[in-house]
Design a protein around this motif. Sequence first.
Motif, PDB file in Angstrom:
ATOM      1  N   VAL A  94       0.863  -1.178   0.000  1.00  7.93           N
ATOM      2  CA  VAL A  94       0.000   0.000   0.000  1.00  7.93           C
ATOM      3  C   VAL A  94       0.904   1.234   0.000  1.00  7.93           C
ATOM      4  O   VAL A  94       1.669   1.451   0.932  1.00  7.93           O
ATOM      5  N   VAL A  95       0.850   2.002  -1.062  1.00  3.71           N
ATOM      6  CA  VAL A  95       1.731   3.176  -1.195  1.00  3.71           C
ATOM      7  C   VAL A  95       1.186   4.327  -0.337  1.00  3.71           C
ATOM      8  O   VAL A  95       1.921   4.973   0.384  1.00  3.71           O
ATOM      9  N   GLN A  96      -0.106   4.571  -0.439  1.00  2.38           N
ATOM     10  CA  GLN A  96      -0.751   5.529   0.462  1.00  2.38           C
ATOM     11  C   GLN A  96      -2.163   5.043   0.728  1.00  2.38           C
ATOM     12  O   GLN A  96      -2.900   4.737  -0.213  1.00  2.38           O
ATOM     13  N   LYS A  97      -2.506   4.973   2.001  1.00  2.89           N
ATOM     14  CA  LYS A  97      -3.873   4.574   2.349  1.00  2.89           C
ATOM     15  C   LYS A  97      -4.715   5.825   2.518  1.00  2.89           C
ATOM     16  O   LYS A  97      -4.336   6.740   3.258  1.00  2.89           O
ATOM     17  N   VAL A  98      -5.832   5.881   1.812  1.00  2.00           N
ATOM     18  CA  VAL A  98      -6.753   7.004   1.992  1.00  2.00           C
ATOM     19  C   VAL A  98      -7.321   6.903   3.412  1.00  2.00           C
ATOM     20  O   VAL A  98      -7.872   5.863   3.782  1.00  2.00           O
ATOM     21  N   PRO A  99      -7.177   7.963   4.247  1.00  2.00           N
ATOM     22  CA  PRO A  99      -7.645   7.872   5.629  1.00  2.00           C
ATOM     23  C   PRO A  99      -9.139   7.603   5.688  1.00  2.00           C
ATOM     24  O   PRO A  99      -9.910   8.142   4.889  1.00  2.00           O
ATOM     25  N   GLU A 100      -9.542   6.763   6.650  1.00  2.00           N
ATOM     26  CA  GLU A 100     -10.973   6.455   6.782  1.00  2.00           C
ATOM     27  C   GLU A 100     -11.788   7.700   7.120  1.00  2.00           C
ATOM     28  O   GLU A 100     -12.967   7.799   6.794  1.00  2.00           O
ATOM     29  N   SER A 101     -11.123   8.679   7.758  1.00  2.00           N
ATOM     30  CA  SER A 101     -11.843   9.894   8.155  1.00  2.00           C
ATOM     31  C   SER A 101     -12.157  10.798   6.961  1.00  2.00           C
ATOM     32  O   SER A 101     -13.039  11.656   7.048  1.00  2.00           O
TER      33      SER A 101
END
Length: 433
Positions: A94-101
């Motif tokens: 995972v290069v960047q995880k989109v924040p759940e918030s």
Amino acid sequence: MTVITIEQAGKYEGQDVTIRGWLYNLRESGKLVFPIFRDGTGIIQGVCALKENPEAFAALKGLTQESSVIVTGKIRAEQRAPGGYELGVSRIQVVQKVPESTPFPIQLKEHGVDFLLDHRHLWMRTPRQAAILRIRAEAERAAREFMDSQGYTLTDAPIFTPAACEGTSTLFEVNYIDNEKAYLTQSGQLYIEATAMALGKVYTFGPTFRAEKSKTRRHLTEFWMLEPEAAYVELDEAMTLGEGLVSAIVQSALKNKARELETLKRDATKLQNVKPPFPRISYEDAIKVLQKHGNPAKFGDDIGGDEETIISNEFDRPVLVHRYPAAIKAFYMQPDAERPDLALAFDMLAPEGYGEIIGGSQRIHDYDLLVKRLREHNLPEDAFRWYLDLRRYGSVPHSGFGMGLERTVAWICGAEHIREVIPFPRTLYRVYP
Ligand code: 4AD
Ligand code: MG
């Protein structure tokens, strides 16, 4: 590991490959996850089992939409999967995880058009929008290739101009240096008349600007136009060039962007007939067609959007309408020798209600007549001194036209509104993002 793009997947059946892209969607089902990846060239469905690949499974479980990922796995033929192949995921980074918030705002559901336009920078990631942008790129490529193959040389026209080309009502004024006034170009035509006298056959292809107050599905305030201009070329030859250009673009899109047209669910059979020759009718006959359909049009009227649709519905490919009343056309158009009240102008109308995609004409080559027209149109002669010079030094009959890129691409794509076919549309009330 071999890095591939999704559109190449079919060539790697049975092999382990790496794809670099984004998580488009995720379905979870107990000990299995079914991610869908996209990389800009297409989408591919993946499958990952907890038992066989616990690490990849854990990374994928709950992963947010549009997180960027580098994923490795085996390509397998799978008839039910979109594209015909799926990826058996064995490893994922995972290069960047989109924040759940802050989830990705464009969900896989219907959104209102204003919301989508406010998020145009993200909306373009969806398969439909990406397919349209690829077809636009193909249209630009094919158009240039055609013009070059016909012996036309690309000469770029300026964006800052001192005067109007297509009438003063839609000019964008800019404050040039030291408060000198300038305008954003409405058309490169006047400038390529000069380069045509220098090089013979030329074209320009760039952005043009019109302060259009009309809020229709065919108007942008910034749009791209391809404009050819040629010395010693008269009206008929210009129309032939126009039908060749439009046919070349449509046929290339059908040949090279079949997958994208399928993504758009475009009925390609409607485009297959787009080959020369196109029907040609005079403005006067076009008025008769309108009257036959109960339209109140009469000689001297401008042909608007609804009228264009009635006329183009008579034909299975674009139609060329020529010889309009001079009174409703631009100052620079050559009058018909036999009917001086008519201008040697033409428009090309696309089928299916898309309307005018090309406007062009033969140009006035006589010095005195051009001066007279400038005065009749209340245009500032001083700003046109250089343009008049072209009629002073070796003036010849010459012609050209402008093809609106977005109108043409909208028609090819079957798009409802031309704002969808330009990466960042500028319209009456929108310059964001
Ligand atoms: O018919 P138009 O105004 O012709 C000219 O500008 C000539 N000077 C061109 C030339 O002879 N070199 O515009 C040409 C084409 C139209 O047929 C249409 O396809 C497109 O440009 N066009 C627009 N497209 C999107 N939004 C607008 N506001 C447009 N206005 C014109
Ligand atoms: Mg026009």
